[in-house]
Write a protein that holds these residues in place. Structure first.
Motif, PDB file in Angstrom:
ATOM      1  N   LEU A 132      -6.361 -10.468  14.153  1.00  0.00           N
ATOM      2  CA  LEU A 132      -7.364 -10.728  13.127  1.00  0.00           C
ATOM      3  C   LEU A 132      -7.894  -9.435  12.524  1.00  0.00           C
ATOM      4  N   ILE A 133      -8.087  -8.429  13.340  1.00  0.00           N
ATOM      5  CA  ILE A 133      -8.541  -7.125  12.822  1.00  0.00           C
ATOM      6  C   ILE A 133      -7.469  -6.511  11.930  1.00  0.00           C
ATOM      7  N   ILE A 134      -6.212  -6.605  12.344  1.00  0.00           N
ATOM      8  CA  ILE A 134      -5.119  -6.099  11.513  1.00  0.00           C
ATOM      9  C   ILE A 134      -5.086  -6.839  10.174  1.00  0.00           C
ATOM     10  N   ALA A 135      -5.274  -8.144  10.214  1.00  0.00           N
ATOM     11  CA  ALA A 135      -5.261  -8.931   8.979  1.00  0.00           C
ATOM     12  C   ALA A 135      -6.420  -8.534   8.068  1.00  0.00           C
ATOM     13  N   LEU A 136      -7.598  -8.327   8.631  1.00  0.00           N
ATOM     14  CA  LEU A 136      -8.748  -7.946   7.816  1.00  0.00           C
ATOM     15  C   LEU A 136      -8.574  -6.566   7.192  1.00  0.00           C
ATOM     16  N   VAL A 137      -8.100  -5.617   7.984  1.00  0.00           N
ATOM     17  CA  VAL A 137      -7.895  -4.263   7.464  1.00  0.00           C
ATOM     18  C   VAL A 137      -6.809  -4.272   6.387  1.00  0.00           C
ATOM     19  N   ALA A 138      -5.732  -4.996   6.614  1.00  0.00           N
ATOM     20  CA  ALA A 138      -4.657  -5.067   5.622  1.00  0.00           C
ATOM     21  C   ALA A 138      -5.141  -5.745   4.345  1.00  0.00           C
ATOM     22  N   ALA A 139      -5.983  -6.752   4.470  1.00  0.00           N
ATOM     23  CA  ALA A 139      -6.513  -7.427   3.286  1.00  0.00           C
ATOM     24  C   ALA A 139      -7.441  -6.504   2.499  1.00  0.00           C
ATOM     25  N   ILE A 140      -8.223  -5.709   3.189  1.00  0.00           N
ATOM     26  CA  ILE A 140      -9.133  -4.774   2.514  1.00  0.00           C
ATOM     27  C   ILE A 140      -8.340  -3.752   1.707  1.00  0.00           C
ATOM     28  N   PHE A 141      -7.224  -3.271   2.257  1.00  0.00           N
ATOM     29  CA  PHE A 141      -6.436  -2.264   1.574  1.00  0.00           C
ATOM     30  C   PHE A 141      -5.409  -2.852   0.607  1.00  0.00           C
ATOM     31  N   GLY A 142      -5.368  -4.169   0.480  1.00  0.00           N
ATOM     32  CA  GLY A 142      -4.521  -4.800  -0.525  1.00  0.00           C
ATOM     33  C   GLY A 142      -3.119  -5.146  -0.084  1.00  0.00           C
ATOM     34  N   PHE A 143      -2.847  -5.115   1.183  1.00  0.00           N
ATOM     35  CA  PHE A 143      -1.524  -5.492   1.682  1.00  0.00           C
ATOM     36  C   PHE A 143      -1.544  -6.983   2.015  1.00  0.00           C
ATOM     37  N   GLY A 144      -1.344  -7.814   1.013  1.00  0.00           N
ATOM     38  CA  GLY A 144      -1.462  -9.260   1.168  1.00  0.00           C
ATOM     39  C   GLY A 144      -0.455  -9.858   2.121  1.00  0.00           C
ATOM     40  N   GLY A 145       0.790  -9.407   2.048  1.00  0.00           N
ATOM     41  CA  GLY A 145       1.832  -9.972   2.914  1.00  0.00           C
ATOM     42  C   GLY A 145       1.593  -9.669   4.374  1.00  0.00           C
ATOM     43  N   ILE A 146       1.193  -8.447   4.658  1.00  0.00           N
ATOM     44  CA  ILE A 146       0.914  -8.057   6.043  1.00  0.00           C
ATOM     45  C   ILE A 146      -0.305  -8.819   6.556  1.00  0.00           C
ATOM     46  N   ALA A 147      -1.323  -8.937   5.710  1.00  0.00           N
ATOM     47  CA  ALA A 147      -2.534  -9.649   6.117  1.00  0.00           C
ATOM     48  C   ALA A 147      -2.234 -11.117   6.402  1.00  0.00           C
ATOM     49  N   GLU A 148      -1.433 -11.722   5.551  1.00  0.00           N
ATOM     50  CA  GLU A 148      -1.083 -13.125   5.748  1.00  0.00           C
ATOM     51  C   GLU A 148      -0.277 -13.314   7.026  1.00  0.00           C
ATOM     52  N   GLY A 149       0.670 -12.423   7.267  1.00  0.00           N
ATOM     53  CA  GLY A 149       1.490 -12.514   8.481  1.00  0.00           C
ATOM     54  C   GLY A 149       0.671 -12.339   9.741  1.00  0.00           C
ATOM     55  N   ALA A 150      -0.223 -11.355   9.746  1.00  0.00           N
ATOM     56  CA  ALA A 150      -1.058 -11.122  10.925  1.00  0.00           C
ATOM     57  C   ALA A 150      -2.014 -12.293  11.159  1.00  0.00           C
ATOM     58  N   ALA A 151      -2.544 -12.856  10.087  1.00  0.00           N
ATOM     59  CA  ALA A 151      -3.442 -14.007  10.233  1.00  0.00           C
ATOM     60  C   ALA A 151      -2.682 -15.221  10.770  1.00  0.00           C
ATOM     61  N   ASP A 152      -1.460 -15.419  10.300  1.00  0.00           N
ATOM     62  CA  ASP A 152      -0.654 -16.536  10.807  1.00  0.00           C
ATOM     63  C   ASP A 152      -0.343 -16.368  12.287  1.00  0.00           C
TER      64      ASP A 152
END
Length: 53
Positions: free
Chosen positions: A9-29
């Motif tokens: 979840l932390i990885i997804a939040l950090v990736a979403a903040i920096f604009g990496f949508g695919g990484i954020a979505e994958g980590a959240a899944d």
């Protein structure tokens, strides 16, 4: 197992903040899947403990 959920979840939040949508979505899944596995195992453990007594 809960630690993994929090890490993803932390990885997804950090990736979403920096604009990496695919990484954020994958980590959240991944975090969601691990969370559901954790819930299933928790229910099984509680039920087995309840019926053991």
């Amino acid at each position: 197992m809960v630690r993994l959920i929090v890490i993803f979840l932390i990885i997804a939040l950090v990736a979403a903040i920096f604009g990496f949508g695919g990484i954020a979505e994958g980590a959240a899944d991944i975090a969601k899947i691990i969370f559901y596995i954790f819930l299933v195992l928790l229910v099984i453990a509680l039920l087995s403990r309840l019926f053991r007594r």
